[in-house]
Write a protein that holds these residues in place. Structure first.
Motif, PDB file in Angstrom:
ATOM      1  N   GLN A 158       2.528  -9.712   5.244  1.00 41.55           N
ATOM      2  CA  GLN A 158       1.271  -9.888   4.548  1.00 41.55           C
ATOM      3  C   GLN A 158       1.453  -9.577   3.067  1.00 41.55           C
ATOM      4  N   ASP A 159       0.827 -10.376   2.237  1.00 41.50           N
ATOM      5  CA  ASP A 159       0.890 -10.168   0.789  1.00 41.50           C
ATOM      6  C   ASP A 159      -0.119  -9.083   0.418  1.00 41.50           C
ATOM      7  N   ILE A 160       0.396  -7.972  -0.125  1.00 42.14           N
ATOM      8  CA  ILE A 160      -0.493  -6.875  -0.511  1.00 42.14           C
ATOM      9  C   ILE A 160      -0.585  -6.737  -2.030  1.00 42.14           C
ATOM     10  N   ASP A 161      -0.226  -7.827  -2.765  1.00 40.57           N
ATOM     11  CA  ASP A 161      -0.299  -7.769  -4.222  1.00 40.57           C
ATOM     12  C   ASP A 161      -1.714  -7.992  -4.736  1.00 40.57           C
ATOM     13  N   LEU A 216     -11.525  -0.433 -14.003  1.00 43.19           N
ATOM     14  CA  LEU A 216     -10.553  -1.425 -13.540  1.00 43.19           C
ATOM     15  C   LEU A 216     -10.753  -1.796 -12.072  1.00 43.19           C
ATOM     16  N   GLY A 217     -11.856  -1.454 -11.493  1.00 40.28           N
ATOM     17  CA  GLY A 217     -12.242  -1.999 -10.187  1.00 40.28           C
ATOM     18  C   GLY A 217     -11.757  -1.225  -8.982  1.00 40.28           C
ATOM     19  N   CYS A 218     -11.425   0.057  -9.088  1.00 41.56           N
ATOM     20  CA  CYS A 218     -11.030   0.833  -7.914  1.00 41.56           C
ATOM     21  C   CYS A 218     -12.254   1.003  -7.013  1.00 41.56           C
ATOM     22  N   ASN A 219     -12.155   0.633  -5.749  1.00 43.24           N
ATOM     23  CA  ASN A 219     -13.298   0.679  -4.831  1.00 43.24           C
ATOM     24  C   ASN A 219     -13.068   1.593  -3.628  1.00 43.24           C
ATOM     25  N   GLN A 220     -11.919   2.305  -3.576  1.00 55.04           N
ATOM     26  CA  GLN A 220     -11.655   3.151  -2.410  1.00 55.04           C
ATOM     27  C   GLN A 220     -10.530   4.130  -2.720  1.00 55.04           C
ATOM     28  N   VAL A 221     -10.636   5.310  -2.169  1.00 57.08           N
ATOM     29  CA  VAL A 221      -9.572   6.291  -2.232  1.00 57.08           C
ATOM     30  C   VAL A 221      -9.509   6.984  -0.869  1.00 57.08           C
ATOM     31  N   VAL A 222      -8.283   7.102  -0.348  1.00 52.81           N
ATOM     32  CA  VAL A 222      -8.029   7.829   0.890  1.00 52.81           C
ATOM     33  C   VAL A 222      -7.009   8.904   0.563  1.00 52.81           C
ATOM     34  N   ARG A 223      -7.384  10.183   0.799  1.00 53.33           N
ATOM     35  CA  ARG A 223      -6.509  11.293   0.409  1.00 53.33           C
ATOM     36  C   ARG A 223      -6.561  12.394   1.455  1.00 53.33           C
ATOM     37  N   ALA A 224      -5.635  13.375   1.313  1.00 59.27           N
ATOM     38  CA  ALA A 224      -5.565  14.507   2.236  1.00 59.27           C
ATOM     39  C   ALA A 224      -4.942  15.684   1.522  1.00 59.27           C
ATOM     40  N   ALA A 246      -1.408  -6.263 -10.972  1.00 60.84           N
ATOM     41  CA  ALA A 246      -1.429  -6.119 -12.424  1.00 60.84           C
ATOM     42  C   ALA A 246      -2.386  -5.010 -12.852  1.00 60.84           C
ATOM     43  N   THR A 247      -3.540  -4.919 -12.186  1.00 63.38           N
ATOM     44  CA  THR A 247      -4.492  -3.857 -12.512  1.00 63.38           C
ATOM     45  C   THR A 247      -3.928  -2.489 -12.161  1.00 63.38           C
ATOM     46  N   ALA A 248      -3.269  -2.402 -11.037  1.00 60.02           N
ATOM     47  CA  ALA A 248      -2.657  -1.127 -10.656  1.00 60.02           C
ATOM     48  C   ALA A 248      -1.585  -0.707 -11.656  1.00 60.02           C
ATOM     49  N   GLN A 249      -0.836  -1.654 -12.179  1.00 63.24           N
ATOM     50  CA  GLN A 249       0.178  -1.322 -13.181  1.00 63.24           C
ATOM     51  C   GLN A 249      -0.457  -0.886 -14.497  1.00 63.24           C
ATOM     52  N   ARG A 250      -1.614  -1.434 -14.855  1.00 67.12           N
ATOM     53  CA  ARG A 250      -2.302  -0.993 -16.060  1.00 67.12           C
ATOM     54  C   ARG A 250      -2.764   0.454 -15.919  1.00 67.12           C
ATOM     55  N   ARG A 290       2.504   0.193  -5.582  1.00 69.90           N
ATOM     56  CA  ARG A 290       3.042  -0.725  -4.570  1.00 69.90           C
ATOM     57  C   ARG A 290       1.930  -1.697  -4.202  1.00 69.90           C
ATOM     58  N   GLY A 291       2.137  -2.997  -4.536  1.00 70.24           N
ATOM     59  CA  GLY A 291       1.087  -3.977  -4.319  1.00 70.24           C
ATOM     60  C   GLY A 291      -0.104  -3.666  -5.223  1.00 70.24           C
ATOM     61  N   HIS A 292      -1.333  -3.729  -4.651  1.00 67.99           N
ATOM     62  CA  HIS A 292      -2.528  -3.395  -5.444  1.00 67.99           C
ATOM     63  C   HIS A 292      -2.997  -1.970  -5.194  1.00 67.99           C
ATOM     64  N   TYR A 293      -2.055  -1.108  -4.798  1.00 70.49           N
ATOM     65  CA  TYR A 293      -2.364   0.294  -4.514  1.00 70.49           C
ATOM     66  C   TYR A 293      -1.635   1.207  -5.493  1.00 70.49           C
ATOM     67  N   LEU A 294      -2.269   2.336  -5.789  1.00 76.57           N
ATOM     68  CA  LEU A 294      -1.669   3.386  -6.604  1.00 76.57           C
ATOM     69  C   LEU A 294      -1.550   4.637  -5.735  1.00 76.57           C
ATOM     70  N   ALA A 295      -0.301   5.021  -5.415  1.00 73.61           N
ATOM     71  CA  ALA A 295      -0.044   6.225  -4.630  1.00 73.61           C
ATOM     72  C   ALA A 295       0.156   7.400  -5.579  1.00 73.61           C
ATOM     73  N   TYR A 296      -0.402   8.553  -5.231  1.00 75.21           N
ATOM     74  CA  TYR A 296      -0.285   9.721  -6.105  1.00 75.21           C
ATOM     75  C   TYR A 296      -0.161  10.988  -5.273  1.00 75.21           C
ATOM     76  N   CYS A 297       0.276  12.068  -5.933  1.00 73.27           N
ATOM     77  CA  CYS A 297       0.385  13.369  -5.277  1.00 73.27           C
ATOM     78  C   CYS A 297       0.258  14.466  -6.335  1.00 73.27           C
ATOM     79  N   LEU A 298      -0.493  15.516  -6.019  1.00 75.14           N
ATOM     80  CA  LEU A 298      -0.712  16.672  -6.889  1.00 75.14           C
ATOM     81  C   LEU A 298      -0.178  17.906  -6.170  1.00 75.14           C
ATOM     82  N   VAL A 299       0.662  18.731  -6.838  1.00 75.87           N
ATOM     83  CA  VAL A 299       1.316  19.873  -6.215  1.00 75.87           C
ATOM     84  C   VAL A 299       1.005  21.132  -7.033  1.00 75.87           C
TER      85      VAL A 299
END
Length: 360
Positions: A158-161, A216-224, A246-250, A290-299
């Motif tokens: 599946q294309d996730i871009d 930039l149109g972020c409509n969801q966040v899933v975190r833990a 492209a938006t995720a890279q910006r 990765r694709g149209h997602y932005l993965a992050y982590c805070l430590v």
């Protein structure tokens, strides 16, 4: 003028006297027809009408004691005027030698021809045997390779871009399906303390960072929120759902400047007692697209002390959650059409689809 004289007598003679042969030189003789006589003497040649006598034979040489005897006179040819050719009679030993040589050459030719014929016969038999082996051996003629069947991951990829080709929203069970997150075989797991899925990305950020995500149109966040295997660190990790790659890279490129200028920050997700450091202590943050997602982590450190920039344990945590779990785990399964492979038991303290539970 210089004259050339032919003799001494002519050289010393003054004027010729009358009656001499040269006196005519003073009286011009009548002109002659034909070539003038040569002043140089011409050698006299023998007359052709004179008969040349044979020269006298030289006297014979004295007989030598070592001179060979005179040859016997040859027999006169037979009557009739023509001589007949006689066969040449060679000595017996010479005839035998010549006959032996001719016989040896004949046998050499015979044996050489037989050897060549035998060699040709062997070559023919060997070639026939080789062709017979190739005709009967099935391994000699390789069969054409069979076309590789497409794997399920290739056919179902599946294309996730873009959100247009990946319209299904994320779920907590897909991103954090169990009470633990294991990043490798034999590795100690991370304990999942609390999960959250929200349609407002501002709950996971503050300041200019929250405004950037909303613009930039972020409509969801899933975190833990999780605890490290050694218990010394607390962390909050998750995925932001943007419109396209492209938006995720910006967002990725703009985040560093905003965080360095302290114009905003990512918010930690508190999970009860002993987790206050997630919202109060200095933190180290990492992110990746990765694709149209932005993965992050805070430590942060569990004791609230500042995190050292060169702390190898913090780097290991960031790599485990961002690269291994979220990017190569969750998003790779989504790209290949798979599902989460961990248990789907909802961890305690989950707050799914509650966008108002985390207000700072």
């Amino acid at each position: 003028m210089v004259y050339r004289y032919e003799s001494d007598e002519d050289a010393f003679e003054g004027h010729p006297g009358p009656g001499s042969d040269l006196s005519v030189a003073w009286n011009r003789p009548p002109a002659r027809t034909g070539p003038a006589p040569s002043r140089f003497p011409t050698p006299s040649l023998p007359r052709t009408s004179r008969i040349a006598l044979p020269a006298a034979a030289p006297p014979p040489h004295p007989a030598s004691a070592f001179a060979p005897p005179p040859a016997a006179p040859r027999p006169a040819p037979p009557a009739g005027g023509y001589a007949t050719t006689q066969p040449l009679h060679l000595p017996r030993s010479r005839r035998a030698r010549d006959t032996g040589r001719h016989g040896a050459r004949l046998w050499q030719v015979v044996f050489g021809g037989a050897a060549v014929l035998a060699l040709f016969a062997l070559c023919g038999l060997g070639g026939a045997a080789l062709l017979a082996n190739r005709a009967t051996d099935p391994q000699v003629a390789p069969s054409p390779p069979a076309a590789a069947a497409p794997s399920p991951s290739q056919t179902e990829r599946q294309d996730i871009d873009s959100r247009d080709t990946d319209s299904a929203p994320l779920t907590v069970k897909e991103v954090f399906p169990g009470r633990q997150v294991t990043v490798g075989d034999g590795a100690d797991p991370y304990e999942v303390l609390k999960t959250q899925s929200s349609g407002s990305c501002a709950v996971a950020a503050s300041g200019e960072v929250a405004d950037l995500l909303a613009t930039l149109g972020c409509n969801q966040v899933v975190r833990a929120s999780l605890r490290s295997p050694d218990g010394d660190h607390l962390l909050t990790a998750g995925l932001f759902n943007l419109t396209d790659k492209a938006t995720a890279q910006r967002v990725r490129d703009r985040l560093r400047q905003l965080l360095d200028d302290r114009e905003g920050r990512f918010r930690g997700l508190p999970a009860g007692d002993d987790t206050e450091a997630l919202t109060e202590a200095p933190a180290r943050v990492g992110w990746q697209v990765r694709g149209h997602y932005l993965a992050y982590c805070l430590v942060v450190r569990a004791d609230g002390e500042p995190v050292k920039s060169a702390d190898p344990k913090v780097r290991e945590i960031l790599f485990d959650l961002i690269e291994t779990h979220l990017t190569k785990g969750v998003l790779e399964r989504r790209a290949t059409g798979g599902s989460a492979g961990q248990p789907t038991t909802t961890p305690s303290g989950s707050d799914e689809d509650d966008s108002d539970s985390e207000d700072d």
